[in-house]
Design a protein around this motif. Structure first.
Motif, PDB file in Angstrom:
ATOM      1  N   LYS A 188      41.223  46.007  27.230  1.00  0.00           N
ATOM      2  CA  LYS A 188      40.743  47.383  27.878  1.00  0.00           C
ATOM      3  C   LYS A 188      42.196  48.000  28.408  1.00  0.00           C
ATOM      4  O   LYS A 188      42.945  47.246  29.096  1.00  0.00           O
TER       5      LYS A 188
ATOM      6  N   GLU B 220      37.533  44.943  35.753  1.00  0.00           N
ATOM      7  CA  GLU B 220      37.789  46.196  35.615  1.00  0.00           C
ATOM      8  C   GLU B 220      38.363  46.863  37.289  1.00  0.00           C
ATOM      9  O   GLU B 220      38.458  45.829  37.925  1.00  0.00           O
TER      10      GLU B 220
ATOM     11  N   GLN C 263      42.660  47.925  32.179  1.00  0.00           N
ATOM     12  CA  GLN C 263      42.863  46.512  32.407  1.00  0.00           C
ATOM     13  C   GLN C 263      44.522  46.242  32.446  1.00  0.00           C
ATOM     14  O   GLN C 263      45.058  45.536  33.153  1.00  0.00           O
TER      15      GLN C 263
ATOM     16  N   SER D  90      40.165  41.455  21.897  1.00  0.00           N
ATOM     17  CA  SER D  90      39.883  42.557  22.537  1.00  0.00           C
ATOM     18  C   SER D  90      40.261  42.919  23.930  1.00  0.00           C
ATOM     19  O   SER D  90      40.097  41.878  24.976  1.00  0.00           O
TER      20      SER D  90
ATOM     21  N   THR E 277      44.410  56.278  24.533  1.00  0.00           N
ATOM     22  CA  THR E 277      44.117  55.374  23.684  1.00  0.00           C
ATOM     23  C   THR E 277      44.318  55.383  22.322  1.00  0.00           C
ATOM     24  O   THR E 277      44.953  54.511  21.416  1.00  0.00           O
TER      25      THR E 277
ATOM     26  N   TYR F 215      30.207  44.974  33.745  1.00  0.00           N
ATOM     27  CA  TYR F 215      30.130  44.782  32.240  1.00  0.00           C
ATOM     28  C   TYR F 215      28.485  44.568  32.175  1.00  0.00           C
ATOM     29  O   TYR F 215      28.036  45.366  31.315  1.00  0.00           O
TER      30      TYR F 215
ATOM     31  N   GLU G  62      37.324  53.396  26.468  1.00  0.00           N
ATOM     32  CA  GLU G  62      36.509  53.378  27.720  1.00  0.00           C
ATOM     33  C   GLU G  62      36.400  54.797  27.962  1.00  0.00           C
ATOM     34  O   GLU G  62      35.670  55.389  26.853  1.00  0.00           O
TER      35      GLU G  62
ATOM     36  N   ASP H 214      39.983  48.371  23.014  1.00  0.00           N
ATOM     37  CA  ASP H 214      38.777  48.925  23.583  1.00  0.00           C
ATOM     38  C   ASP H 214      38.837  50.459  23.856  1.00  0.00           C
ATOM     39  O   ASP H 214      39.631  50.778  24.632  1.00  0.00           O
TER      40      ASP H 214
ATOM     41  N   ASP I 287      36.975  38.443  24.991  1.00  0.00           N
ATOM     42  CA  ASP I 287      37.620  39.835  25.841  1.00  0.00           C
ATOM     43  C   ASP I 287      37.322  38.979  27.190  1.00  0.00           C
ATOM     44  O   ASP I 287      36.453  38.412  27.769  1.00  0.00           O
TER      45      ASP I 287
END
Length: 302
Positions: free
Chosen positions: A91, A57, A94, A89, A135, A277, A127, A125, A53
């Motif tokens: 997000k 962010e 992102q 992976s 998602t 993170y 969130e 992922d 990953d």
């Protein structure tokens, strides 16, 4: 929770970045993709898989989202070139979810299509709760187009998770099941750790009963015990599930699981945007900070 853990959990958002870096350096591969490749090779040599990953962010422009999309494609190409036992992976935010939903979906679809061309896999992922519906919608669409090449994440602290499992049981399911790390309101999330664990076990049983492939993501040995019980109950073969853990966290438990013949995948984050993170992870699991202090000062024992 011990006093040190309590202090870390409550103060982590106010600790200066360089100090957080001392705590976090064992849990992030490094600033560059090369670092993630090196760590993944080390894990593979121990019969451990990885998911890579790139950290980042709070993007605010579509150009940033395009940058991260290109980096994700680069990661997949590098995994293929290096012959790594690893997947990707990413997000949704992102990829631009908070800027333009259709734009974000197109970015993720392009990455998943590329993963399919390389016979690889993308984990979308999860969130915080405002992103959950989108998602899961992305996942539902992509699993129909790219079966076997995409999965997402469910969180046992959310009250809705068992219902989400049942709604998604109308097709092939591939989920990482974790507890969840975001600070959500009580009306949608359990606050009692005991209930979060019970909902984890309940959700895992629903998944296994419906023959889902599950990444059992936990460092809690009580949940590992429950998972092994359910794996046996539902007669899962060892290539039909995996355990998942964070880089650098409870490596002894990790080795116990692998030595028993179970598949295990480690989350390998890298990138220059490591601070948010790291703060989240230390807040979620202050034991990371306690272990880091021991390493820093050469302290051994429990």
């Amino acid at each position: 929770m011990g006093l040190l853990n309590f202090l870390i959990s409550k103060s982590i958002m106010y600790i200066p970045g360089p100090i957080v870096g001392l705590f976090a350096k064992s849990y992030i591969a490094g600033p560059n993709l090369y670092d993630a490749v090196r760590v993944t090779h080390e894990l593979n040599n121990k019969n451990i898989m990885a998911t890579i990953d790139i950290l980042g962010e709070f993007i605010s422009t579509k150009d940033e989202a395009k940058y991260y999309k290109e980096r994700c494609i680069e990661i997949l190409d590098t995994i293929d070139k290096e012959g790594l036992d690893a997947n990707l992976s990413l997000k949704p935010t992102q990829m631009g979810l908070l800027l333009d939903k259709s734009f974000a979906f197109d970015n993720i679809r392009e990455i998943v299509a590329h993963a399919k061309s390389l016979n690889n896999f993308v984990r979308i992922d999860m969130e915080d709760s405002p992103c959950t519906d989108d998602t899961l919608e992305f996942y539902r669409k992509l699993r129909e187009e790219f079966p076997g090449h995409v999965g997402t994440v469910l969180q046992s602290y959310l009250r809705r998770t068992p219902d989400d499992i049942l709604k998604l049981a109308d097709g092939p399911m591939n989920f990482r099941l974790c507890k969840g790390i975001y600070n959500e309101p009580r009306k949608i999330a359990y606050k009692d750790p005991y209930i979060v664990n019970r909902n984890y076990t309940y959700s895992l049983e629903l998944l296994l009963k419906n023959r889902a492939y599950v990444g059992i993501a936990t460092h809690d040995e009580k949940l590992v015990f429950e998972a092994l019980r359910l794996i046996e109950k539902y007669d899962y073969k060892k290539d039909e599930y995996e355990f998942q853990m964070l880089l650098g966290v409870d490596e002894e438990l990790r080795d116990i699981i692998v030595s028993a013949g179970h598949r295990l995948r480690v989350y390998v984050p890298f990138g220059k945007d490591w601070l948010p993170y790291s703060r989240r992870r230390l807040k979620e699991n202050p034991n990371i900070g306690r272990h880091a202090l021991r390493q820093l000062f050469g302290i051994h024992g429990s």
